[in-house]
Each structure stands twice: as C-alpha cells, then as structure tokens.
Design a protein around this motif. Structure first.
Motif, PDB file in Angstrom:
ATOM      1  N   PHE A 169     -15.174  15.498 -37.675  1.00 51.75           N
ATOM      2  CA  PHE A 169     -16.211  15.549 -36.642  1.00 51.75           C
ATOM      3  C   PHE A 169     -17.468  16.255 -37.148  1.00 51.75           C
ATOM      4  N   ASP A 170     -17.617  16.304 -38.449  1.00 51.86           N
ATOM      5  CA  ASP A 170     -18.745  17.019 -39.050  1.00 51.86           C
ATOM      6  C   ASP A 170     -19.696  16.044 -39.734  1.00 51.86           C
ATOM      7  N   PRO A 171     -20.932  15.862 -39.219  1.00 57.07           N
ATOM      8  CA  PRO A 171     -21.869  14.926 -39.842  1.00 57.07           C
ATOM      9  C   PRO A 171     -22.220  15.278 -41.276  1.00 57.07           C
ATOM     10  N   GLU A 172     -22.181  16.572 -41.607  1.00 60.68           N
ATOM     11  CA  GLU A 172     -22.524  16.989 -42.964  1.00 60.68           C
ATOM     12  C   GLU A 172     -21.438  16.603 -43.969  1.00 60.68           C
ATOM     13  N   LYS A 173     -20.255  16.261 -43.483  1.00 58.77           N
ATOM     14  CA  LYS A 173     -19.142  15.930 -44.376  1.00 58.77           C
ATOM     15  C   LYS A 173     -18.715  14.470 -44.255  1.00 58.77           C
ATOM     16  N   GLY A 174     -19.601  13.649 -43.732  1.00 55.06           N
ATOM     17  CA  GLY A 174     -19.302  12.216 -43.642  1.00 55.06           C
ATOM     18  C   GLY A 174     -18.293  11.888 -42.569  1.00 55.06           C
ATOM     19  N   GLY A 175     -18.251  12.701 -41.506  1.00 59.38           N
ATOM     20  CA  GLY A 175     -17.318  12.438 -40.428  1.00 59.38           C
ATOM     21  C   GLY A 175     -17.869  11.458 -39.416  1.00 59.38           C
ATOM     22  N   GLY A 176     -17.131  11.307 -38.325  1.00 57.81           N
ATOM     23  CA  GLY A 176     -17.574  10.435 -37.246  1.00 57.81           C
ATOM     24  C   GLY A 176     -16.778   9.162 -37.123  1.00 57.81           C
ATOM     25  N   CYS A 177     -16.960   8.508 -36.009  1.00 54.53           N
ATOM     26  CA  CYS A 177     -16.187   7.313 -35.678  1.00 54.53           C
ATOM     27  C   CYS A 177     -16.511   6.134 -36.586  1.00 54.53           C
ATOM     28  N   LEU A 178     -17.785   5.980 -36.934  1.00 55.22           N
ATOM     29  CA  LEU A 178     -18.191   4.850 -37.765  1.00 55.22           C
ATOM     30  C   LEU A 178     -17.518   4.889 -39.124  1.00 55.22           C
ATOM     31  N   TYR A 179     -17.426   6.066 -39.721  1.00 52.76           N
ATOM     32  CA  TYR A 179     -16.827   6.214 -41.050  1.00 52.76           C
ATOM     33  C   TYR A 179     -15.317   6.311 -41.016  1.00 52.76           C
ATOM     34  N   ASP A 180     -14.766   6.375 -39.831  1.00 53.80           N
ATOM     35  CA  ASP A 180     -13.324   6.528 -39.708  1.00 53.80           C
ATOM     36  C   ASP A 180     -12.712   5.239 -39.164  1.00 53.80           C
ATOM     37  N   ILE A 181     -12.402   5.186 -37.885  1.00 50.39           N
ATOM     38  CA  ILE A 181     -11.626   4.052 -37.388  1.00 50.39           C
ATOM     39  C   ILE A 181     -12.447   2.778 -37.208  1.00 50.39           C
ATOM     40  N   ASN A 182     -13.754   2.891 -36.956  1.00 47.40           N
ATOM     41  CA  ASN A 182     -14.529   1.649 -36.863  1.00 47.40           C
ATOM     42  C   ASN A 182     -14.718   1.003 -38.227  1.00 47.40           C
ATOM     43  N   LEU A 183     -14.544   1.782 -39.281  1.00 44.51           N
ATOM     44  CA  LEU A 183     -14.642   1.216 -40.620  1.00 44.51           C
ATOM     45  C   LEU A 183     -13.553   0.172 -40.856  1.00 44.51           C
ATOM     46  N   TYR A 184     -12.356   0.390 -40.296  1.00 44.45           N
ATOM     47  CA  TYR A 184     -11.299  -0.614 -40.398  1.00 44.45           C
ATOM     48  C   TYR A 184     -11.743  -1.927 -39.751  1.00 44.45           C
ATOM     49  N   ASN A 185     -12.359  -1.821 -38.570  1.00 45.96           N
ATOM     50  CA  ASN A 185     -12.841  -3.014 -37.888  1.00 45.96           C
ATOM     51  C   ASN A 185     -13.883  -3.748 -38.720  1.00 45.96           C
ATOM     52  N   LEU A 186     -14.811  -3.004 -39.294  1.00 49.48           N
ATOM     53  CA  LEU A 186     -15.869  -3.625 -40.102  1.00 49.48           C
ATOM     54  C   LEU A 186     -15.288  -4.260 -41.357  1.00 49.48           C
ATOM     55  N   HIS A 187     -14.319  -3.594 -41.975  1.00 51.69           N
ATOM     56  CA  HIS A 187     -13.657  -4.190 -43.136  1.00 51.69           C
ATOM     57  C   HIS A 187     -13.042  -5.538 -42.757  1.00 51.69           C
ATOM     58  N   LEU A 188     -12.386  -5.586 -41.607  1.00 51.40           N
ATOM     59  CA  LEU A 188     -11.736  -6.829 -41.195  1.00 51.40           C
ATOM     60  C   LEU A 188     -12.756  -7.922 -40.942  1.00 51.40           C
ATOM     61  N   ALA A 189     -13.804  -7.618 -40.198  1.00 56.22           N
ATOM     62  CA  ALA A 189     -14.806  -8.627 -39.872  1.00 56.22           C
ATOM     63  C   ALA A 189     -15.475  -9.168 -41.130  1.00 56.22           C
ATOM     64  N   VAL A 190     -15.853  -8.292 -42.039  1.00 61.89           N
ATOM     65  CA  VAL A 190     -16.547  -8.735 -43.261  1.00 61.89           C
ATOM     66  C   VAL A 190     -15.584  -9.463 -44.189  1.00 61.89           C
ATOM     67  N   TRP A 191     -14.334  -9.027 -44.253  1.00 54.92           N
ATOM     68  CA  TRP A 191     -13.348  -9.700 -45.098  1.00 54.92           C
ATOM     69  C   TRP A 191     -13.052 -11.113 -44.587  1.00 54.92           C
ATOM     70  N   LEU A 192     -12.990 -11.263 -43.283  1.00 51.10           N
ATOM     71  CA  LEU A 192     -12.720 -12.585 -42.708  1.00 51.10           C
ATOM     72  C   LEU A 192     -13.931 -13.503 -42.769  1.00 51.10           C
ATOM     73  N   LEU A 193     -15.121 -12.958 -42.502  1.00 49.96           N
ATOM     74  CA  LEU A 193     -16.270 -13.797 -42.165  1.00 49.96           C
ATOM     75  C   LEU A 193     -17.509 -13.545 -43.016  1.00 49.96           C
ATOM     76  N   GLY A 194     -17.453 -12.562 -43.901  1.00 47.20           N
ATOM     77  CA  GLY A 194     -18.616 -12.246 -44.711  1.00 47.20           C
ATOM     78  C   GLY A 194     -19.549 -11.278 -43.992  1.00 47.20           C
ATOM     79  N   LYS A 195     -20.610 -10.876 -44.688  1.00 49.97           N
ATOM     80  CA  LYS A 195     -21.579  -9.951 -44.097  1.00 49.97           C
ATOM     81  C   LYS A 195     -22.382 -10.633 -43.001  1.00 49.97           C
ATOM     82  N   PRO A 196     -22.646  -9.924 -41.918  1.00 51.42           N
ATOM     83  CA  PRO A 196     -23.493 -10.491 -40.861  1.00 51.42           C
ATOM     84  C   PRO A 196     -24.955 -10.508 -41.287  1.00 51.42           C
ATOM     85  N   GLU A 197     -25.760 -11.249 -40.540  1.00 48.07           N
ATOM     86  CA  GLU A 197     -27.190 -11.280 -40.821  1.00 48.07           C
ATOM     87  C   GLU A 197     -27.907 -10.070 -40.227  1.00 48.07           C
TER      88      GLU A 197
END
Length: 351
Positions: A169-197
């Motif tokens: 939960f520390d922004p200075e240490k690369g914490g937060g939801c985006l870098y944690d559990i939402n990163l799994y979601n982004l990995h899945l979307a990009v792996w399935l469908l490529g980078k969005p525009e």
C-alpha cells in the motif's frame, strides 16, 4: 535449475512449498536483509538451504546457483534483476516485473545481449484454464467485450486503515491495486487479445494516495475491455470474453483460475479446461525449468515481449492515476509505445 532465492515474505514461502513437486528445481542459497536474518535462518533450516546471505553482492558472487528468484518489494525489482544479469545469472522476477516500462526494456535488452533467461512469475499463460480459453477463442465469433474482475479485500487492508503502510500500500515502493491484482487482469487481456489502442484508468485512492481499487478501460479497434480489481472490497472473481457466437467464462481470479466454460449462442455449454492447483507456482516454474534445460530462448523472449507490452499499458494507466510518491514519476506528456490515453484534459487529477 539451481535457484538462489532473494526475500523471505509470503511469496517465498509459497515458492518453497511448490518446488517440492518439482525435483528438477533446487534451492541452493537464500539472501535476506540483515534485519530479517533470524527469519532467514528459520527458512533455511526448514527447507534445507545450505547457504544464507545478507549481502546481495556476495550472494551473487559466491552462490552455487544459475538462476536468481526475486521475491522482494516491487520498487527493488529493477536494480536487483539488473545486478543478477550482470553477474551472469538467469532471473525469475515476481510480478510486477518493474515499476516502469523503460526499466523492463533495459532488462530485456541486457538478457538478450548476454543470452540469459529472464522470466516474470505470473500464472496466466501457464494455466491449463487460460490455455484452453485461448485455444477456443475463435468459437465465440466476433469479439465484442472482455471483462476481468479480481476483487478481494487484502489481508493487510485493516492494518493499512489503522495507519500501518505495508509496501503493498506504499506508492514509493510500487504498491497499489494496479501493480498487484489488476496486473493479472491486464496480463490476461493483453495475452489473449494484444495491446489495446487506448486505455483509461479510474482509481479509488486511499489516504496516502495509493490506488486501493480501480477499473481499467481498454479500447480495441472494434470492442472494449474492462479490468476491475479491488484490495478494499470483495466480489465474485471471473474472466469473460463474449462474442457474436457465444462466450467463454473463467471462474476464479486470474491468479488462480478454477475452470473455463464455453457457452454457444444456442445455449449449449461445455467445460473446456480445469485447474485444481489453487494458484500454485508449479506450472510456471516447470515451464521455466524446461526452457532453461532445452535452451528455449524463443519462448522466453516471446513472453518477455508480452511483458514489456503489459508494462506499457500499465504506464498509460498511470497517466490517469498520478501517485503521491517521491519517485519523480507523475504522469505523461506523450504517448507510450502507441498506447494512448482516451482523454488527456484534466485526466488523472480526479480519477
């Protein structure tokens, strides 16, 4: 594969648990911070690790291993991985690979130049559930929508509310939801469908500016994706790709999928993949060991390119979420690798 492990947190405990199933992988050395020495000693005794270090340079110079596993705070991933590559070691890094995409591009170039393997430890491409999802993607017809939801209250959230700021939960240490559990979601979307525009990120902030939950909107040429994640609240976790001919739904979070079901437009349904591992690291570690043993750098570097693409998407998201940190990183004035924010005027100030 002979591992030298760095760290002593929960993910390192999971690593020790899961490699028991993989005789082709052994842990030869452990490196912890000086203040964690007693915990390191206990881990080393419990798991039969012969060499224990508190100095990372000595660990790299003296340790009898070929691959470094990094299970440390996110903000240290880049510097530790780079040192390991410079020492001639292969590297497995827990997600997120780095905090910035440029850091990962530097590491990727270093690994290629030295002929070394560099992997990010994440579940998506190695799970039989997501492999089945990708294999059957053409059966849903023209894709119209993608949804990924991973929302679970963090075990550290109450302590965060009480004023204890863990690195998660520390922004200075690369914490937060985006870098944690939402990163799994982004990995899945990009792996399935490529980078969005285009991308846009709407985040709920905690008292120290960290994103405690949020939604990423992905704009593809003719469909949209939504990646939702929360560390402050809980809801059912799933992934869904829907098209003109049906949909595929995965039960469970992207870090630990349970099964995938294909439902056709006529209502017929079939289960196309299952995973009983509960999110274990076994599948990815087994594949990393295979690549190392066979010298399959093509597979490694192909996935590395994917990971760079995901970090570029994350950086585009960060244009809209300007964390209150001291890293000097407060948003963007220009497009990143063709991944454009949806709206620039005032974006990020109120997200």
């Amino acid at each position: 594969m002979k591992l030298g492990v760095v760290g002593n947190g929960m993910i390192v405990s999971w690593l020790f648990r899961d490699i028991r199933e993989l005789p082709q992988i052994t842990v030869e050395a452990l490196c912890v911070r000086e203040r964690s020495l007693e915990k390191g000693k206990a881990l080393a005794v419990e798991h039969g690790v012969k060499a224990l270090y508190t100095d990372y340079d000595r660990f790299l110079g003296e340790g009898d291993f070929d691959t470094v596993y990094l299970g440390i705070v996110n903000s240290e991933h880049f510097s530790y991985a780079r040192k390991a590559l410079e020492a001639g070691k292969h590297v497995i890094c827990e997600k997120p690979f780095t905090v910035r995409a440029e850091e990962l591009r530097i590491l990727a170039a270093e690994a290629r130049e030295r002929g070394l393997f560099l992997w990010e430890a994440f579940k998506v491409p190695y799970s039989p559930v997501f492999q089945a999802m990708k294999a059957h993607l053409g059966e849903v017809g023209k894709i119209r929508m993608v949804q990924c939801s991973y929302c679970r209250v963090s075990s550290r959230y109450d302590r965060y509310l009480a004023g204890e700021i863990h690195p998660a939960f520390d922004p200075e240490k690369g914490g937060g939801c985006l870098y944690d559990i939402n990163l799994y979601n982004l990995h899945l979307a990009v792996w399935l469908l490529g980078k969005p525009e285009q991308v846009h990120y709407f985040a709920n902030r905690g008292y120290n500016g960290i994103d405690i939950s949020g939604t990423v909107i992905l704009q593809y040429p003719d469909f949209q994706g939504v990646c939702m994640a929360a560390k402050d609240s809980t809801s059912p976790c799933y992934s869904l790709v829907q098209g003109t001919g049906g949909y595929i739904r995965v039960e469970g979070p992207a870090s630990a999928p349970v099964y995938a079901e294909l439902v056709k437009k006529d209502g017929s349904a079939s289960r196309i993949g299952e995973d009983a591992s509960g999110g274990a690291l076994t599948d990815e570690l087994r594949e990393f060991a295979r690549q190392l043993e066979t010298g399959d750098r093509t597979a490694c570097y192909g996935m590395l390119d994917h990971c760079v693409g995901v970090m570029e998407v994350v950086e585009a998201c960060r244009f809209f979420w300007k964390p209150l940190d001291k890293t000097g990183f407060s948003g963007y004035n220009h497009p990143i690798a063709g991944c454009l924010p949806l709206a620039r005027e005032g974006a990020g100030e109120n997200s």
